[in-house]
Design a protein around this motif. Sequence first.
Motif, mmCIF file in Angstrom:
data_model
loop_
_atom_site.group_PDB
_atom_site.id
_atom_site.type_symbol
_atom_site.label_atom_id
_atom_site.label_comp_id
_atom_site.label_asym_id
_atom_site.label_seq_id
_atom_site.Cartn_x
_atom_site.Cartn_y
_atom_site.Cartn_z
ATOM 1 N N VAL A 1 39.871 -5.840 -10.621
ATOM 2 C CA VAL A 1 40.979 -5.454 -11.797
ATOM 3 C C VAL A 1 40.738 -6.072 -12.905
ATOM 4 O O VAL A 1 39.880 -6.996 -13.229
ATOM 5 N N ALA A 2 41.333 -5.595 -14.066
ATOM 6 C CA ALA A 2 41.275 -6.325 -15.288
ATOM 7 C C ALA A 2 42.306 -7.554 -15.184
ATOM 8 O O ALA A 2 43.511 -7.327 -14.609
ATOM 9 N N VAL A 3 41.763 -8.432 -15.729
ATOM 10 C CA VAL A 3 42.409 -9.723 -15.448
ATOM 11 C C VAL A 3 43.216 -10.472 -16.955
ATOM 12 O O VAL A 3 43.844 -11.383 -16.999
ATOM 13 N N GLN A 4 43.006 -9.529 -17.853
ATOM 14 C CA GLN A 4 43.977 -9.664 -19.171
ATOM 15 C C GLN A 4 43.928 -8.352 -19.895
ATOM 16 O O GLN A 4 43.338 -7.437 -19.628
ATOM 17 N N GLY A 5 44.780 -8.496 -20.644
ATOM 18 C CA GLY A 5 45.128 -7.077 -21.660
ATOM 19 C C GLY A 5 45.906 -6.394 -21.044
ATOM 20 O O GLY A 5 46.438 -6.499 -19.909
ATOM 21 N N GLU A 6 46.138 -5.131 -21.844
ATOM 22 C CA GLU A 6 47.123 -4.038 -21.405
ATOM 23 C C GLU A 6 46.716 -3.564 -19.954
ATOM 24 O O GLU A 6 45.624 -3.204 -19.730
ATOM 25 N N GLY A 7 47.861 -3.491 -19.255
ATOM 26 C CA GLY A 7 47.598 -2.944 -17.942
ATOM 27 C C GLY A 7 47.032 -3.684 -16.832
ATOM 28 O O GLY A 7 46.992 -3.352 -15.642
ATOM 29 N N ALA A 8 46.737 -5.130 -17.083
ATOM 30 C CA ALA A 8 46.170 -5.911 -16.372
ATOM 31 C C ALA A 8 47.281 -6.320 -15.105
ATOM 32 O O ALA A 8 46.794 -6.077 -13.908
ATOM 33 N N ALA A 9 48.367 -6.626 -15.645
ATOM 34 C CA ALA A 9 49.404 -6.857 -14.561
ATOM 35 C C ALA A 9 49.457 -6.044 -13.601
ATOM 36 O O ALA A 9 49.813 -5.980 -12.446
ATOM 37 N N GLN A 10 49.600 -4.666 -13.978
ATOM 38 C CA GLN A 10 49.976 -3.491 -13.178
ATOM 39 C C GLN A 10 48.789 -3.391 -12.226
ATOM 40 O O GLN A 10 49.013 -2.972 -11.172
ATOM 41 N N GLN A 11 47.494 -3.478 -12.652
ATOM 42 C CA GLN A 11 46.277 -3.474 -11.593
ATOM 43 C C GLN A 11 46.582 -4.275 -10.761
ATOM 44 O O GLN A 11 46.262 -4.184 -9.521
ATOM 45 N N ILE A 12 46.625 -5.550 -11.226
ATOM 46 C CA ILE A 12 46.957 -6.646 -10.084
ATOM 47 C C ILE A 12 48.056 -6.314 -8.957
ATOM 48 O O ILE A 12 47.962 -6.356 -7.822
ATOM 49 N N ALA A 13 49.325 -5.917 -9.539
ATOM 50 C CA ALA A 13 50.158 -5.490 -8.649
ATOM 51 C C ALA A 13 49.878 -4.431 -7.819
ATOM 52 O O ALA A 13 50.389 -4.607 -6.647
ATOM 53 N N ASP A 14 49.320 -3.378 -8.312
ATOM 54 C CA ASP A 14 48.891 -2.298 -7.465
ATOM 55 C C ASP A 14 47.882 -2.996 -6.469
ATOM 56 O O ASP A 14 47.961 -2.374 -5.280
ATOM 57 N N ALA A 15 47.188 -3.735 -6.597
ATOM 58 C CA ALA A 15 45.989 -4.150 -5.568
ATOM 59 C C ALA A 15 46.888 -4.823 -4.606
ATOM 60 O O ALA A 15 46.600 -4.818 -3.392
#
Lengths: 82, 402
Positions: B171-185
């Motif tokens: 996942v991206a761990v910083q920047g735009e959309g990172a939180a969403q990617q983490i939550a999706d995982a």
Amino acid sequence: MKKSIEVENNMTFEDAVKKIEDIIKEMENGRLPLEQSLERFEDGIKLVKLCNTKLDNYEKKITLVIEGKDGKLIEKEVEFND
Amino acid sequence: MAKALTVSQVNSYIKAIIAGDMILSDLWIQGEISNFKLHYSGHAYFTLKDSSGIIKSVMFSKRFSLLHFKPEDGMKVIARGNISVFERDGQYQFYVDSMQPDGAGALYLAYEQLKKKLEAEGLFDNKIKKKLPLIPKTVGVITSKTGSVIKDIINVTYRRFPDMKLQIYPVAVQGEGAAQQIADALNFINKSRSCDVVILARGGGSIEELWAFNEEITARAIASCQVPVVSAIGHETDYVISDFVADLRAPTPSAAAELVVPDKLGLKAYLKDLEVKILAIPKTNINLKRAEIDALKASHVFKRPFDRIVSERQFILNSCDKLVNLIRKNQEKGQTQLSLACAKLQGLSPLAILARGYNVAQKVDGEVISSVHDVDIGDKIKVILKDGVIISTVDTVIGGET
């Protein structure tokens, strides 16, 4: 009074270890009738075997879970070298 | 014209109005410190200013002593407190409860607010924290595909458990959309149960860089994930919301792997230990029982079985002796009583009286003469003595006159 422990494969490692520890405790206080203590002994040996199997039953693998073409997540095995 | 008020009346009226204001009773103010003075009492007095105004501020010693930094003139801060009126000077002041350097003031504020909100919801409760499995079958790792974090985790994992299965969620761990990617995982793991425990990891960085782990969407995904989550974000001293919501916080990604991945050799050794103990037990047990039997065999009853008979016989003999003695005693007592009675009887016998020298006079017909009137002169009488009888004739009677 026969109360043998059912050693099942779906028993968790934690539970199995706990059972073994209980058996040892119970037998070490020496109050069990001889016949029963022999049953416990067998259970204990079986549980140790089960735990060892659980520890050995692994296959080294690193996978990446990524989005496939259809947007669904797929798991893909990878090699990691550093 | 209305009645004039006193100065104090006006001041306290204004104070009451301000005290009743929702906003002014709890607010954050962003500004630059100037005229900072630390009074010897421990209270701090300063002004907060921005380009076009100032506000007098005070921080009492009890609060001031809790600060993690040293405020000084020119420092940009974000402070929380309330506005009230200092009646003596007729001035309103900012009474500061807490204060942070304002590097990322807005972020800090958001962090504090979200933390407070989630804490109130009970998301940090120790009660709801899940236990990590002792030996996970698969360890999930949510982190960046590149960088040292994933390498550290892989290294520690295979050092401790050489054939563990690792499942990496890049996942991206910083920047735009990172939180969403983490939550999706996290949501995917929660739904699919594809692993038994998850490490959520990121290396060190500024508060902005760590921000994805302070976002509500991340926090909620961690909280609702039924698979235990270990949070390892930034350096040891960095605390993010993920750390509080997760089931366990690890100071670093490597430490997270240490906590999640069991030490296989250690476990093997422990199992070996248990096995040795178990194997020893039947022998110990049999020895124990044997010792019990030996103790029984050694008991008095088995060693000298006739002791009891001897003692019983002794008892019977003793009892016989006692009985004989009792009978003898009774007999003696009877004899003594008999001879006493005989002696008494003897004393009472008339023959005994004769023996002592007395005699009895009788008429010839045998009637005892007990008075001189019983005889007349010339009567024949018998005098009985101890050794015979004298027949005599009455010659004279003396006395008897009435």
